[in-house]
Design a protein around this motif. Structure first.
Motif, PDB file in Angstrom:
ATOM      1  N   TYR A   1      47.561  33.334  29.668  1.00 25.26           N
ATOM      2  CA  TYR A   1      46.860  34.605  29.847  1.00 25.26           C
ATOM      3  C   TYR A   1      46.078  34.546  31.158  1.00 25.26           C
TER       4      TYR A   1
ATOM      5  N   THR B   1      43.357  36.324  33.213  1.00 30.23           N
ATOM      6  CA  THR B   1      42.310  37.309  32.929  1.00 30.23           C
ATOM      7  C   THR B   1      41.752  37.980  34.182  1.00 30.23           C
TER       8      THR B   1
ATOM      9  N   ASP C   1      38.139  38.883  34.312  1.00 22.62           N
ATOM     10  CA  ASP C   1      37.654  40.048  33.566  1.00 22.62           C
ATOM     11  C   ASP C   1      37.206  39.606  32.168  1.00 22.62           C
TER      12      ASP C   1
ATOM     13  N   LYS D   1      39.275  41.158  29.263  1.00 24.96           N
ATOM     14  CA  LYS D   1      40.603  40.565  29.101  1.00 24.96           C
ATOM     15  C   LYS D   1      40.513  39.213  28.400  1.00 24.96           C
TER      16      LYS D   1
ATOM     17  N   ASP E   1      40.018  39.828  24.780  1.00 27.52           N
ATOM     18  CA  ASP E   1      41.290  40.251  24.185  1.00 27.52           C
ATOM     19  C   ASP E   1      42.159  39.038  23.856  1.00 27.52           C
TER      20      ASP E   1
END
Length: 326
Positions: free
Chosen positions: A94, A96, A99, A102, A105
């Motif tokens: 992932y 991000t 962020d 993010k 999430d």
């Protein structure tokens, strides 16, 4: 649509044998494995991984979080994936972009049982925001973090940096510049302590104009080269917190008409590929073992196992950018 029972009948084996072949867990003889694989191919059988994961409560997948790609990510990630694969785990990356939303999430993927565990290479949120997610699964990182809930595969940056400075001093360098990372990072704070200890031990006077902080990395080595170029009182040697920034510094200095190490000595930190290509003195801090230990912690937590972790050693790698000062 064929089922696992159909595969077992065609292969003339038990349902549990088919399950072991599909999951990769448990012993299956070579003969039985081949029978199962042939039956699956004949029936065009595809295992329902989602249903199987829901039934077992496992996804066999670890999330790998980072802001984005940088030089060390490739080294760490390849080692992490390699050890995960050897234990039949997948890795989902992932990015991000720094962020916070993010990152949350991605952490929620573990909360909602889409991931079994998470490794954090670079974080966006504070640790007190991240820590509560350990109730949903294990979290590990390579950053130094004061937490009983998040495992840290960090190395002792204090001793690593202190030894680097002592090495430069033994080579005859007294005017040393320091390029540090994010000042809020615990590893950076450890290096700052190493600087204080070094100057107290040697009796040299620290020049605070030669201590620089680089929280962003973006073109920072090039900018550092211009700063060094415009200094009236220039450091004789520059110690960097990462090889990539040191490499940018060397490259831009050459564009400005300088030579390394003739005009300034350079020492990096990482022992990455770029340091080898540029014959740069650097510090190796067992990045491959950090990756393995990070996964082993997650595996042990998920499987109530006690696989041993590797010791993390630091070694100075001497190359051509730090000759003895004449």
């Amino acid at each position: 649509m064929p089922t696992i029972i159909d595969v077992a009948k065609v292969a003339n084996v038990s349902k549990s044998t088919v399950s072991r072949v599909i999951s990769g867990n448990g012993y299956v003889s070579k003969e039985s494995r081949e029978k199962v694989l042939e039956a699956m191919e004949k029936l065009a059988y595809s295992p329902n991984l989602i249903a199987r994961n829901l039934q077992s409560g496992e996804t066999k997948t670890i999330g790998f979080l980072a802001h984005g790609y940088f030089d060390l990510l490739g080294i760490f990630l390849s080692n992490f994936i390699s050890i995960a694969k050897s234990y039949n785990y997948y890795v989902t990356v992932y990015f991000t972009d720094g962020d916070k939303r993010k990152e949350i999430d991605a952490l929620n993927q573990m909360k909602y049982k889409q991931l079994d565990g998470i490794f954090i290479l670079t974080r966006a949120n504070e640790w007190d925001v991240i820590e509560p997610y350990t109730m949903y699964g294990p979290i590990s990182t390579w950053h130094r973090v004061d937490s009983k809930r998040v495992y840290s595969a960090y190395v002792d940056h204090y001793s690593g940096y202190f030894n680097s400075l002592e090495y430069l001093h033994s080579k005859g360098y007294e005017k040393i510049g320091h390029v540090m990372g994010n000042p809020e990072n615990l590893n950076t704070k450890a290096r700052i302590k190493a600087i204080d200890s070094f100057y107290k031990k040697t009796g040299l006077e620290v020049n605070h104009d030669w201590v620089f902080y680089d929280p962003m990395r973006e073109s920072s080595g090039m900018k550092m080269a211009y700063q060094w170029h415009h200094m009236k009182d220039k450091p004789e040697a520059m110690a960097f917190y990462t090889d990539s920034v040191a490499a940018e510094f060397i490259s831009e200095l050459q564009n400005l008409g300088y030579e390394v190490p003739e005009d300034v000595a350079v020492i990096g930190f990482d022992n990455s590929l770029v340091s080898k290509l540029m014959h740069m003195t650097t510090v190796d801090y067992s990045i491959n073992h950090q990756a393995k230990n990070s996964f082993i912690h997650i595996y042990n937590e998920l499987n109530e196992a006690s696989l041993p972790k590797r010791s993390l050693d630091i070694a100075l790698i001497e190359r051509k950018t730090t000759p003895k000062r004449k």
